[in-house]
Design a protein around this motif. Structure first.
Motif, PDB file in Angstrom:
ATOM      1  N   HIS A 181       0.862  -1.190   0.000  1.00 23.51           N
ATOM      2  CA  HIS A 181       0.000   0.000   0.000  1.00 23.51           C
ATOM      3  C   HIS A 181       0.901   1.243   0.000  1.00 23.51           C
ATOM      4  O   HIS A 181       2.131   1.113   0.124  1.00 23.51           O
ATOM      5  CB  HIS A 181      -0.990   0.002   1.175  1.00 23.51           C
ATOM      6  CG  HIS A 181      -0.378  -0.252   2.538  1.00 23.51           C
ATOM      7  ND1 HIS A 181      -1.116  -0.261   3.697  1.00 23.51           N
ATOM      8  CD2 HIS A 181       0.903  -0.494   2.923  1.00 23.51           C
ATOM      9  CE1 HIS A 181      -0.316  -0.505   4.727  1.00 23.51           C
ATOM     10  NE2 HIS A 181       0.898  -0.655   4.283  1.00 23.51           N
ATOM     11  N   SER A 183       0.618   3.510   2.229  1.00 26.18           N
ATOM     12  CA  SER A 183       0.668   3.997   3.615  1.00 26.18           C
ATOM     13  C   SER A 183       2.081   4.122   4.202  1.00 26.18           C
ATOM     14  O   SER A 183       2.285   4.970   5.081  1.00 26.18           O
ATOM     15  CB  SER A 183      -0.216   3.112   4.501  1.00 26.18           C
ATOM     16  OG  SER A 183      -1.547   3.143   4.035  1.00 26.18           O
ATOM     17  N   GLN A 186       3.164   7.514   4.787  1.00 25.72           N
ATOM     18  CA  GLN A 186       2.719   8.285   5.967  1.00 25.72           C
ATOM     19  C   GLN A 186       3.894   8.389   6.934  1.00 25.72           C
ATOM     20  O   GLN A 186       4.247   9.479   7.403  1.00 25.72           O
ATOM     21  CB  GLN A 186       1.567   7.570   6.678  1.00 25.72           C
ATOM     22  CG  GLN A 186       0.234   7.584   5.958  1.00 25.72           C
ATOM     23  CD  GLN A 186      -0.863   7.015   6.865  1.00 25.72           C
ATOM     24  OE1 GLN A 186      -0.821   7.161   8.085  1.00 25.72           O
ATOM     25  NE2 GLN A 186      -1.849   6.359   6.251  1.00 25.72           N
ATOM     26  N   ARG A 207       0.449  -6.754  -4.645  1.00 22.32           N
ATOM     27  CA  ARG A 207      -0.037  -7.794  -3.732  1.00 22.32           C
ATOM     28  C   ARG A 207      -0.045  -9.135  -4.453  1.00 22.32           C
ATOM     29  O   ARG A 207      -0.215  -9.175  -5.679  1.00 22.32           O
ATOM     30  CB  ARG A 207      -1.453  -7.466  -3.227  1.00 22.32           C
ATOM     31  CG  ARG A 207      -1.440  -6.294  -2.263  1.00 22.32           C
ATOM     32  CD  ARG A 207      -2.783  -5.970  -1.676  1.00 22.32           C
ATOM     33  NE  ARG A 207      -2.718  -4.647  -1.041  1.00 22.32           N
ATOM     34  CZ  ARG A 207      -3.742  -4.010  -0.510  1.00 22.32           C
ATOM     35  NH1 ARG A 207      -4.948  -4.586  -0.508  1.00 22.32           N
ATOM     36  NH2 ARG A 207      -3.584  -2.826   0.035  1.00 22.32           N
ATOM     37  N   GLN A 221      -2.481   3.293  -5.887  1.00 17.48           N
ATOM     38  CA  GLN A 221      -3.261   3.925  -4.822  1.00 17.48           C
ATOM     39  C   GLN A 221      -2.911   5.405  -4.746  1.00 17.48           C
ATOM     40  O   GLN A 221      -1.837   5.830  -5.203  1.00 17.48           O
ATOM     41  CB  GLN A 221      -2.928   3.299  -3.456  1.00 17.48           C
ATOM     42  CG  GLN A 221      -3.467   1.891  -3.262  1.00 17.48           C
ATOM     43  CD  GLN A 221      -3.265   1.383  -1.838  1.00 17.48           C
ATOM     44  OE1 GLN A 221      -2.345   1.803  -1.146  1.00 17.48           O
ATOM     45  NE2 GLN A 221      -4.144   0.485  -1.410  1.00 17.48           N
ATOM     46  N   GLU A 223      -2.657   7.857  -1.495  1.00 21.29           N
ATOM     47  CA  GLU A 223      -2.702   7.977  -0.045  1.00 21.29           C
ATOM     48  C   GLU A 223      -2.920   9.446   0.300  1.00 21.29           C
ATOM     49  O   GLU A 223      -2.476  10.329  -0.442  1.00 21.29           O
ATOM     50  CB  GLU A 223      -1.339   7.535   0.516  1.00 21.29           C
ATOM     51  CG  GLU A 223      -1.272   7.368   2.003  1.00 21.29           C
ATOM     52  CD  GLU A 223      -1.842   6.006   2.430  1.00 21.29           C
ATOM     53  OE1 GLU A 223      -2.085   5.149   1.553  1.00 21.29           O
ATOM     54  OE2 GLU A 223      -2.016   5.812   3.652  1.00 21.29           O
ATOM     55  N   PHE A 261      -8.386  -0.582  10.610  1.00 24.34           N
ATOM     56  CA  PHE A 261      -7.005  -0.575  10.116  1.00 24.34           C
ATOM     57  C   PHE A 261      -6.114  -0.345  11.335  1.00 24.34           C
ATOM     58  O   PHE A 261      -6.460   0.477  12.189  1.00 24.34           O
ATOM     59  CB  PHE A 261      -6.765   0.561   9.111  1.00 24.34           C
ATOM     60  CG  PHE A 261      -7.596   0.469   7.853  1.00 24.34           C
ATOM     61  CD1 PHE A 261      -7.285  -0.438   6.849  1.00 24.34           C
ATOM     62  CD2 PHE A 261      -8.703   1.310   7.686  1.00 24.34           C
ATOM     63  CE1 PHE A 261      -8.050  -0.518   5.700  1.00 24.34           C
ATOM     64  CE2 PHE A 261      -9.479   1.231   6.533  1.00 24.34           C
ATOM     65  CZ  PHE A 261      -9.160   0.320   5.540  1.00 24.34           C
ATOM     66  N   PHE A 263      -3.448   1.266  11.634  1.00 24.51           N
ATOM     67  CA  PHE A 263      -2.788   2.583  11.673  1.00 24.51           C
ATOM     68  C   PHE A 263      -3.763   3.745  11.809  1.00 24.51           C
ATOM     69  O   PHE A 263      -3.349   4.901  11.865  1.00 24.51           O
ATOM     70  CB  PHE A 263      -1.893   2.773  10.442  1.00 24.51           C
ATOM     71  CG  PHE A 263      -2.437   2.139   9.178  1.00 24.51           C
ATOM     72  CD1 PHE A 263      -2.232   0.788   8.922  1.00 24.51           C
ATOM     73  CD2 PHE A 263      -3.157   2.893   8.263  1.00 24.51           C
ATOM     74  CE1 PHE A 263      -2.742   0.196   7.762  1.00 24.51           C
ATOM     75  CE2 PHE A 263      -3.653   2.311   7.109  1.00 24.51           C
ATOM     76  CZ  PHE A 263      -3.460   0.947   6.858  1.00 24.51           C
ATOM     77  N   GLY A 283     -10.550   3.551   2.072  1.00 30.04           N
ATOM     78  CA  GLY A 283     -10.388   3.323   3.504  1.00 30.04           C
ATOM     79  C   GLY A 283      -9.837   4.587   4.145  1.00 30.04           C
ATOM     80  O   GLY A 283      -9.076   5.329   3.517  1.00 30.04           O
ATOM     81  N   CYS A 284     -10.232   4.829   5.410  1.00 24.06           N
ATOM     82  CA  CYS A 284      -9.792   6.068   6.044  1.00 24.06           C
ATOM     83  C   CYS A 284      -9.878   5.947   7.563  1.00 24.06           C
ATOM     84  O   CYS A 284     -10.354   4.942   8.088  1.00 24.06           O
ATOM     85  CB  CYS A 284     -10.642   7.238   5.561  1.00 24.06           C
ATOM     86  SG  CYS A 284     -12.419   7.013   5.869  1.00 24.06           S
ATOM     87  N   PHE A 307      -6.180   8.545   4.568  1.00 22.83           N
ATOM     88  CA  PHE A 307      -7.069   7.762   3.705  1.00 22.83           C
ATOM     89  C   PHE A 307      -6.240   7.132   2.596  1.00 22.83           C
ATOM     90  O   PHE A 307      -5.122   7.577   2.313  1.00 22.83           O
ATOM     91  CB  PHE A 307      -8.201   8.618   3.095  1.00 22.83           C
ATOM     92  CG  PHE A 307      -7.703   9.804   2.300  1.00 22.83           C
ATOM     93  CD1 PHE A 307      -7.522  11.045   2.910  1.00 22.83           C
ATOM     94  CD2 PHE A 307      -7.410   9.681   0.942  1.00 22.83           C
ATOM     95  CE1 PHE A 307      -7.054  12.137   2.181  1.00 22.83           C
ATOM     96  CE2 PHE A 307      -6.950  10.770   0.212  1.00 22.83           C
ATOM     97  CZ  PHE A 307      -6.769  11.996   0.838  1.00 22.83           C
ATOM     98  N   GLY A 308      -6.777   6.077   2.023  1.00 23.51           N
ATOM     99  CA  GLY A 308      -6.100   5.455   0.890  1.00 23.51           C
ATOM    100  C   GLY A 308      -7.155   4.917  -0.067  1.00 23.51           C
ATOM    101  O   GLY A 308      -8.129   4.300   0.359  1.00 23.51           O
TER     102      GLY A 308
END
Ligand code: PHE
Length: 339
Positions: A181, A183, A186, A207, A221, A223, A261, A263, A283-284, A307-308
């Motif tokens: 991802h 993320s 971040q 993946r 994605q 982010e 999630f 995180f 997702g967030c 969010f992603g």
């Protein structure tokens, strides 16, 4: 040795045969050869001139005049033929080089961005307009940034080789992998920048999924991360709802459904009502204070949301594409529809 009769005879033969030879030449090069044979050093005319000395002086003048007449007449024919051939050769050369300036030009084919890149740009532009900056990160990551820094426990199943493609499996934090991802950026971004942070990160992720209509082992994605002194869940909802309306149309309704999630806490999925049905868009959640600690932020001083979203999914929703594989096959008939 040439006699007077021989000389006269040869000049007459030449005078009657040469004009046809001259006329039969088709190039200036052929004509130059003919000219050498007719008037050159070894030609009958040159021979005749050389023979003059041996002729009876009384006849010499007449023969001299005859030689000159024949030579002048043939030279005239040769010069005239040379003019004709030169002209037609020049005309042919010009025709061969001709450029028709009135023909329509050949327009260069202008390429476009792939529809995935177009959708990334659209998404990023919406957040840039809100004051977010754009960052990019490595596609090959360490387990530390992909998992540990994001509060993903050592035992989490997403760390398994059945889910994650490893370059080097390694110990808990030492593994090297294709990021699953965006993320990890971040954590990387917060390590490198003090708050406030408003950043979006587009990029490729990987993946261990087989290719099917809704999955691909490689996808994209975007982010998002906002960290400041008083960020609330209301900010998250307002920002992402505004994004959905910009991206899908101003009448788009959204709802937030509780999710999990590691995180973010709390976490949610945002769904949007589009084309008569509810779709999961992203997702967030509020950045988990444990993540702030991992990157050296003071969790009592800042709050934030993250969010992603999956770009292929957004592209499919945006353009009504049913099968993700259409985006990957590079069939020009498909891609040309998104110019
Ligand atoms: N990284 C999550 C995923 O790939 C999405 C996400 C990003 C969720 C940021 C919350 C916050 O599914």
């Amino acid at each position: 040795m040439n006699t007077l009769m021989d000389i006269r005879q040869e000049l007459q033969t030449l005078a009657s045969s040469a004009p046809a030879i001259i006329a039969a030449t088709t190039t200036t090069a052929e004509l130059a050869d003919a000219e050498a044979a007719i008037t050159g050093k070894r030609s009958p005319i040159a021979m005749a001139r050389r023979g003059l000395g041996k002729i009876d002086p009384e006849q010499r003048r007449d023969v001299g005049i005859l030689i000159k007449q024949v030579a002048d007449a043939l030279q005239h024919d040769i010069d005239q033929r040379r003019n004709e051939l030169t002209e037609s050769e020049e005309t042919a050369a010009l025709a061969a080089d001709a450029v028709d300036m009135t023909l329509p030009g050949r327009a260069p084919v202008v390429g476009t961005h792939h529809v995935i890149q177009q959708v990334i740009d659209e998404i990023v532009d919406i957040f840039v307009a809100l004051g977010f900056t754009v960052a990019r990160g490595p596609e090959i990551e360490t387990s530390f940034y992909n998992f540990t820094a994001l509060n993903i426990p050592d035992t989490h199943p997403s760390r398994l080789e059945s889910d994650t493609m490893y370059v080097d499996f390694g110990d808990a934090d030492e593994g090297v992998l294709l990021r699953t991802h965006t993320s990890p950026m971040q954590a990387r971004y917060m390590e490198q920048h003090d708050p406030p942070v408003y950043v979006v990160v587009p990029g490729k992720v990987f993946r261990a999924d087989p290719l099917d209509p809704t999955h691909s082992p490689v996808f994209h994605q975007v982010e998002g991360l906002a960290v400041d002194t008083n960020i609330t869940f209301g900010d998250l909802k307002g920002t992402l709802e505004m994004f959905a309306k910009q991206f899908l149309g101003k009448d788009t309704e959204v709802k937030f459904i509780p999710h999990y999630f590691p995180f973010t806490e709390p976490s949610a999925e945002m769904h949007a009502f589009s084309n008569g049905r509810w779709l999961e868009l992203l997702g967030c959640g509020m950045v988990n204070p444990a993540v702030f600690e991992n990157v050296g932020y003071d969790p009592s001083a800042v709050t934030g949301f993250a969010f992603g979203m999956g770009v292929e999914r957004m592209a499919m929703v945006r353009h009504g594409i049913q099968d993700l594989r259409h985006l990957l096959e590079n069939d020009a008939r498909v891609l040309r529809q998104f110019v």
